[in-house]
Design a protein around this motif. Structure first.
Motif, short mmCIF file in Angstrom:
data_model
loop_
_atom_site.label_atom_id
_atom_site.label_comp_id
_atom_site.label_asym_id
_atom_site.label_seq_id
_atom_site.Cartn_x
_atom_site.Cartn_y
_atom_site.Cartn_z
N VAL A 1 0.86 -1.18 0.00
CA VAL A 1 0.00 0.00 0.00
C VAL A 1 0.90 1.23 0.00
N GLU A 2 0.33 2.36 -0.42
CA GLU A 2 1.14 3.58 -0.55
C GLU A 2 1.04 4.53 0.63
N GLY A 3 0.03 4.37 1.48
CA GLY A 3 -0.12 5.29 2.60
C GLY A 3 -0.90 4.68 3.74
N VAL A 4 -0.61 5.16 4.95
CA VAL A 4 -1.31 4.76 6.18
C VAL A 4 -1.53 6.04 6.98
N VAL A 5 -2.78 6.31 7.39
CA VAL A 5 -3.06 7.62 7.99
C VAL A 5 -4.00 7.54 9.19
N THR A 6 -3.74 8.41 10.15
CA THR A 6 -4.66 8.68 11.25
C THR A 6 -4.33 10.04 11.83
N ASN A 7 -5.33 10.69 12.41
CA ASN A 7 -5.07 11.92 13.17
C ASN A 7 -5.09 11.65 14.67
N VAL A 8 -5.32 10.40 15.05
CA VAL A 8 -5.32 10.00 16.45
C VAL A 8 -3.88 9.83 16.92
N GLU A 9 -3.61 10.16 18.18
CA GLU A 9 -2.29 9.90 18.75
C GLU A 9 -2.15 8.40 18.94
N VAL B 1 -1.20 12.61 0.80
CA VAL B 1 -1.61 11.69 1.86
C VAL B 1 -1.86 12.48 3.15
N LEU B 2 -0.99 13.44 3.41
CA LEU B 2 -1.16 14.30 4.58
C LEU B 2 -2.44 15.11 4.50
N VAL C 1 1.16 9.78 9.76
CA VAL C 1 0.94 9.77 8.32
C VAL C 1 2.18 9.15 7.67
N ALA C 2 2.03 7.95 7.14
CA ALA C 2 3.13 7.24 6.50
C ALA C 2 2.83 7.08 5.02
N SER C 3 3.85 7.18 4.20
CA SER C 3 3.65 7.03 2.76
C SER C 3 4.92 6.53 2.11
N ASN C 4 4.80 6.22 0.82
CA ASN C 4 5.98 5.85 0.05
C ASN C 4 6.84 7.06 -0.31
N ILE D 1 0.56 14.76 12.13
CA ILE D 1 -0.53 15.38 11.39
C ILE D 1 -0.15 16.74 10.84
N HIS D 2 0.91 17.35 11.39
CA HIS D 2 1.35 18.67 10.96
C HIS D 2 2.47 18.61 9.91
N GLY D 3 2.88 17.40 9.55
CA GLY D 3 3.95 17.25 8.58
C GLY D 3 5.34 17.26 9.18
N GLU D 4 5.41 17.27 10.51
CA GLU D 4 6.71 17.22 11.18
C GLU D 4 7.14 15.77 11.38
N PRO D 5 8.45 15.53 11.53
CA PRO D 5 8.92 14.15 11.74
C PRO D 5 8.17 13.47 12.88
N TRP D 6 7.76 12.23 12.66
CA TRP D 6 6.95 11.51 13.63
C TRP D 6 7.78 11.03 14.79
N ARG D 7 7.20 11.10 16.00
CA ARG D 7 7.76 10.53 17.21
C ARG D 7 6.71 9.65 17.88
N HIS D 8 7.14 8.87 18.84
CA HIS D 8 6.22 7.96 19.53
C HIS D 8 5.11 8.68 20.27
#
Length: 267
Positions: free
Chosen positions: A198-206, A252-253, A242-245, A229-236
Motif C-alpha cells: 500500500v502507498e499510505g497509512v493515515v490517522t489523526n489519532v495519537e 496523503v497528509l 501519516v506514513a507514505s511511500n 498530522i502537521h507534517g513534522e517528523p513523527w515521534r512515539h
C-alpha cells in the motif's frame, strides 16, 4: 543481526507462538474501554512470553506495553522495549489472520530495532540497523507515483464519539486516491506500506507506541516518509501518524487533515 534486533525477533516469535496457539480456539473475550476495545487471556500470556524473553537478555531495561503492569509511555532517555502481544485483537477474536506480535527496541526514545511477527500469515517483519526485511528479504516502499493508483489505509481506531473524524478521513482518501483498505492492525498496515503493498497509512489519532513504533520504523527504513498530522517528523508521542511511500506525501497528509479539520470543528 544486531543484538537488540535478535532479541526483538526472538521475543516477538515467542509471543506469537503463544498467541497462535489460542487462535480460532474459542478463547474468552473481555472488553476494556468500549465494545470494540477487547482483550483475551492470549494477549496476557503472549505478553508474558515476550517479557520473559527480553528479561533474559536485558533485565534492567524499561518495558512499555499494552497489557499487565508495564509502562504506558516510551522514556526519552535510556533503553526500553515497546511491546504489543497481539496488535489486531479484534481480528484475532474473529478468526481473521491479520494480527501481529510486535516488539521494538528503543534508545533515548528512538527505535533502533524491532520485529512484527504475523504467525497466522506466516510473515515476519524485521527492523535492523536502518534496514527493513520481510521473511529475511530486504523490502522497500512502493515506487508508484500516480495518486490514482495508490491504495491508502485509515488506521488506529477512532473512539465512538469521534467517528465523524473517521468518516472525514475516509472521504479524504476516496476523493484523492484509487483505493482504500482497512486492516484492523496498525503494525501490519505499516509493515505492508514498508513492503510496497500500500502507498499510505493515515490517522489523526495519537497512536499508542505499541501500535506504531515498529511499523513507523519499518516504513522509514524501507525508504518511505513518516510524519505527524502537521507534517513534522513523527515521534512515539506525536499527534497523528501519516506514513507514505514518499511520492505524494503531501497529498496523503491532506487526506489525514480532513479528519483534523473535523476535529477542530467539534472542539
Amino acid at each position: 543481526m544486531s543484538e537488540r534486533a535478535d532479541c526483538a525477533l526472538r521475543a516477538a516469535e515467542a509471543g506469537g507462538a503463544v498467541a497462535v496457539g489460542s487462535f480460532r480456539e474459542g478463547i474468552a473475550v473481555e472488553t476494556k474501554a468500549d465494545k470494540t476495545d477487547v482483550v483475551t487471556q492470549a494477549d496476557r500470556d503472549a505478553q508474558d512470553a515476550v517479557v520473559a524473553t527480553i528479561r533474559d537478555d536485558y533485565p534492567e531495561d524499561a518495558i512499555v506495553g499494552e497489557e499487565n503492569d508495564e509502562l504506558r509511555a516510551v522514556p526519552d532517555s535510556g533503553a526500553a522495549w515497546v511491546i504489543d502481544p497481539i496488535d489486531g485483537t479484534n481480528n484475532f477474536v474473529r478468526g481473521i489472520r491479520m494480527w501481529a506480535t510486535s516488539v521494538a527496541a528503543t534508545i533515548d526514545g528512538e527505535a533502533v530495532a524491532g520485529a512484527s511477527v504475523c504467525p497466522a500469515l506466516e510473515d515476519t517483519y524485521l527492523l535492523d540497523e536502518g534496514e527493513a526485511y520481510r521473511n529475511g528479504e530486504q523490502i522497500s516502499v512502493s515506487d508508484r507515483t500516480d495518486p490514482e493508483a495508490f491504495t491508502v489505509v485509515p488506521t488506529v481506531w477512532w473512539p465512538h464519539e469521534r467517528r465523524e473524524e473517521y468518516a472525514a478521513i475516509c472521504r479524504g482518501i476516496v476523493e484523492r486516491f484509487g483505493d482504500m483498505r482497512r486492516f484492523g492492525s496498525a503494525q501490519l498496515a505499516l509493515a505492508l506500506c514498508a513492503a510496497g503493498a500500500v502507498e499510505g497509512v493515515v490517522t489523526n489519532v495519537e497512536a499508542n507506541p505499541w501500535d506504531s513504533v515498529v511499523g513507523a520504523g519499518l516504513v522509514e527504513a524501507a525508504g518511505g516518509t513518516v510524519t505527524d498530522i502537521h507534517g513534522e517528523p513523527w515521534r512515539h508521542d506525536s499527534r497523528g501518524l501519516v506514513a507514505s511511500n514518499g511520492e505524494a506525501h503531501d497529498l496523503v497528509l491532506a487526506a489525514a487533515r480532513e479528519a483534523e479539520a473535523e476535529a477542530d470543528a467539534g472542539r
